[in-house]
Scaffold this active site. Structure first.
Site, mmCIF file in Angstrom:
data_model
loop_
_atom_site.group_PDB
_atom_site.id
_atom_site.type_symbol
_atom_site.label_atom_id
_atom_site.label_comp_id
_atom_site.label_asym_id
_atom_site.label_seq_id
_atom_site.Cartn_x
_atom_site.Cartn_y
_atom_site.Cartn_z
ATOM 1 N N GLY A 272 -13.553 -3.711 0.490
ATOM 2 C CA GLY A 272 -14.939 -3.254 0.638
ATOM 3 C C GLY A 272 -15.326 -2.163 -0.343
ATOM 4 O O GLY A 272 -16.431 -2.162 -0.890
ATOM 5 N N LYS B 72 -18.600 -15.919 2.640
ATOM 6 C CA LYS B 72 -20.034 -15.691 2.861
ATOM 7 C C LYS B 72 -20.761 -15.190 1.620
ATOM 8 O O LYS B 72 -20.246 -14.373 0.884
ATOM 9 C CB LYS B 72 -20.215 -14.654 3.975
ATOM 10 C CG LYS B 72 -19.877 -15.188 5.351
ATOM 11 C CD LYS B 72 -19.892 -14.093 6.373
ATOM 12 C CE LYS B 72 -21.154 -14.164 7.223
ATOM 13 N NZ LYS B 72 -21.235 -12.994 8.128
ATOM 14 N N GLY C 22 -9.237 -8.794 0.085
ATOM 15 C CA GLY C 22 -8.053 -8.952 0.930
ATOM 16 C C GLY C 22 -7.437 -10.336 0.827
ATOM 17 O O GLY C 22 -6.219 -10.484 0.618
ATOM 18 N N ARG D 288 0.823 -1.216 0.000
ATOM 19 C CA ARG D 288 0.000 0.000 0.000
ATOM 20 C C ARG D 288 0.858 1.266 0.000
ATOM 21 O O ARG D 288 0.471 2.279 -0.588
ATOM 22 C CB ARG D 288 -0.935 -0.003 1.209
ATOM 23 C CG ARG D 288 -2.049 -1.008 1.014
ATOM 24 C CD ARG D 288 -3.039 -1.006 2.149
ATOM 25 N NE ARG D 288 -4.304 -1.569 1.685
ATOM 26 C CZ ARG D 288 -5.302 -1.891 2.484
ATOM 27 N NH1 ARG D 288 -5.202 -1.694 3.783
ATOM 28 N NH2 ARG D 288 -6.405 -2.394 1.980
HETATM 29 P P1 ADP Z 1 -11.769 -11.862 0.131
HETATM 30 O O1 ADP Z 1 -11.044 -11.304 1.336
HETATM 31 O O2 ADP Z 1 -10.836 -12.161 -1.002
HETATM 32 O O3 ADP Z 1 -12.937 -11.013 -0.255
HETATM 33 P P2 ADP Z 1 -13.371 -13.601 1.818
HETATM 34 O O4 ADP Z 1 -12.962 -12.804 2.991
HETATM 35 O O5 ADP Z 1 -14.772 -13.522 1.378
HETATM 36 O O6 ADP Z 1 -12.377 -13.276 0.575
HETATM 37 O O7 ADP Z 1 -13.103 -15.148 2.099
HETATM 38 C C1 ADP Z 1 -11.832 -15.659 2.393
HETATM 39 C C2 ADP Z 1 -11.909 -16.795 3.368
HETATM 40 O O8 ADP Z 1 -12.789 -17.804 2.938
HETATM 41 C C3 ADP Z 1 -10.549 -17.450 3.515
HETATM 42 O O9 ADP Z 1 -10.084 -17.281 4.841
HETATM 43 C C4 ADP Z 1 -10.799 -18.930 3.187
HETATM 44 O O10 ADP Z 1 -10.114 -19.820 4.056
HETATM 45 C C5 ADP Z 1 -12.292 -19.047 3.395
HETATM 46 N N1 ADP Z 1 -12.854 -20.175 2.624
HETATM 47 C C6 ADP Z 1 -12.838 -20.333 1.286
HETATM 48 N N2 ADP Z 1 -13.414 -21.482 0.935
HETATM 49 C C7 ADP Z 1 -13.815 -22.095 2.076
HETATM 50 C C8 ADP Z 1 -14.487 -23.325 2.369
HETATM 51 N N3 ADP Z 1 -14.857 -24.167 1.399
HETATM 52 N N4 ADP Z 1 -14.730 -23.612 3.665
HETATM 53 C C9 ADP Z 1 -14.357 -22.741 4.638
HETATM 54 N N5 ADP Z 1 -13.744 -21.560 4.427
HETATM 55 C C10 ADP Z 1 -13.476 -21.236 3.158
HETATM 56 MG MG MG Z 2 -11.498 -11.372 3.471
#
Ligand code: ADP
Ligand code: MG
Length: 393
Positions: free
Chosen positions: A373, A197, A350, A36
């Protein structure tokens, strides 16, 4: 971008207040990931070349009640000085007589970093008095912190009401990349969504069902969709709050020209740890007590083939628990396919960016958004106060 940038106004010899995103991870008083800080260098260097006095502002972390030495910006100033190969004067306050004196003693090209903006409780309240105190320090306000642009705080938006306000280069790059894929994507436009989620990203799913040609789903998002389709997902992580939203998205997908694709196979285990016994299972046959922790090899190959042919790819959210090597293959396959894709590639989030860095593929992606976000809200079509408050071109 339809907003003015540092190129569009006369900045020579001005005092410039610049909002940057120096919200970086620290360990034992050192910056452990300086990406960053690096992202802000082009704007800072440009301003120094214009003989500006550069006054930087940033938040770091979530300090609870006022100043907290654990969130002071001193380690950031040290790293910034190394990267700029120039002195950076770190002040211990955000405003006040001491800051005013330091600013009036600045020479052209000098750089000052003000203390963590969130040490002042008025920052998050977009308080007019704090706006006035800061505005006294500068002639122009530059916002180069896209990742904080969804917040209407003093340093992320409020200052634009008191000073001429323009975008820095990093802000411009972020907005241009996202606007580019949303307005005129080269087709086929393939979107890959995963992560933890459905609830967090449901509006993004809806927007892409309108815009994209193919929506590939992975991660715990896919187990939620599978459960919404009535499948047994064993002990997999499911976003129960998101089940109804997933069902609605499936319905919307039926009448949309966008294909919503779920994995046909998954990698399963009974525990989320390195060395756990893993099996590949068809999504119709996840045994009780087992968890889907990654997309399976057939799904990964299918997703890869679709990305290979894409004109545009956007990716947010890992395909599995990539933090553990045993469950990282699906996420790695997406990252590699994007790196090799000749089309326009944009990634954000992230954890997804952390995955790209882990696989050393970030520099093979056209645009890696630091937005998190803010980029998701931008995609949803929400107006970001940090962007809308800037001067129109
Ligand atoms: P980003 O930060 O890229 O937007 P998220 O925060 O939505 O992504 O999700 C990332 C998390 O989701 C990671 O910590 C990963 O371990 C978890 N994850 C991905 N697939 C699974 C799964 N099948 N079961 C449990 N956790 C998962
Ligand atoms: Mg995340």
């Amino acid at each position: 971008m339809r907003k003015k940038t540092v190129r569009d106004i006369d900045l020579a010899n001005k005092r410039v207040l610049v909002r940057v995103d120096f919200n970086v991870p620290l360990k034992e008083g050192r910056v452990t990931d300086d990406s960053r800080i690096k992202a802000a260098l082009p704007t800072i260097q440009y301003l120094r070349e214009q003989n500006c006095r550069v006054i930087l502002m940033s938040h770091l972390g979530r300090p609870k009640d006022g100043p907290d030495p654990a969130f002071a910006l001193d380690p950031v100033a040290m790293r910034l000085a190394e990267l700029l190969q120039a002195p950076v004067r770190k002040l211990d306050e955000l405003t006040g007589p001491g800051v005013e004196a330091a600013v009036s003693a600045m020479q052209p090209g000098d750089v000052i970093l003000l203390e963590n903006s969130r040490f002042d409780p008025r920052e998050k309240k977009n308080d007019p008095e704090l706006i006035a105190e800061l505005a006294k320090l500068g002639d122009v306000y530059v916002n180069d912190a896209f990742s904080a642009a969804h917040r209407a705080h003093v340093t992320t938006a409020g200052l634009a009401s008191a000073l001429p306000a323009v975008a820095g280069f990093s802000m411009e790059k972020e907005v241009d990349a996202l606007e580019g894929i949303l307005s005129q994507p080269k087709r086929p436009f393939v979107v890959v969504l995963g992560g933890a989620k459905v609830t967090d990203k449901i509006k993004v799913i809806g927007r892409f069902l309108d815009l994209a040609d193919t929506l590939l789903i992975g991660g715990a998002m896919s187990t939620t969709f599978l459960k919404a389709l009535g499948r047994n997902v064993g002990a997999s992580k499911v976003d129960d709050e998101g089940l109804e939203l997933a069902a609605e998205a499936l319905k919307k997908a039926d009448s949309s020209s966008c294909d919503l694709v779920l994995p046909g196979d998954v990698l399963i285990a009974e525990s989320v740890e390195e060395g756990a016994e893993t099996q590949v299972a068809n999504v119709d046959a996840i045994p009780d007590g087992w968890m889907a922790l990654d997309i399976g090899p057939a799904a990964a190959a299918n997703y890869k083939a679709l990305i290979d042919e894409a004109g545009t790819v956007f990716w947010n959210g890992p395909m599995g628990v990539f933090e553990i090597a045993a469950f990282a293959a699906g996420t790695k396959a997406i990252a590699e396919a994007m790196a090799a894709c000749p089309g326009v590639t944009v990634a954000g989030g992230g954890d997804s960016v952390a995955a790209l860095n882990k696989f050393k593929l970030a520099d093979k992606i056209d645009h890696v958004s630091m937005g998190g976000g803010a980029s998701l809200e931008f995609i949803e079509g929400v107006e970001l106060p940090g962007v809308t408050s800037l001067l129109d071109k």
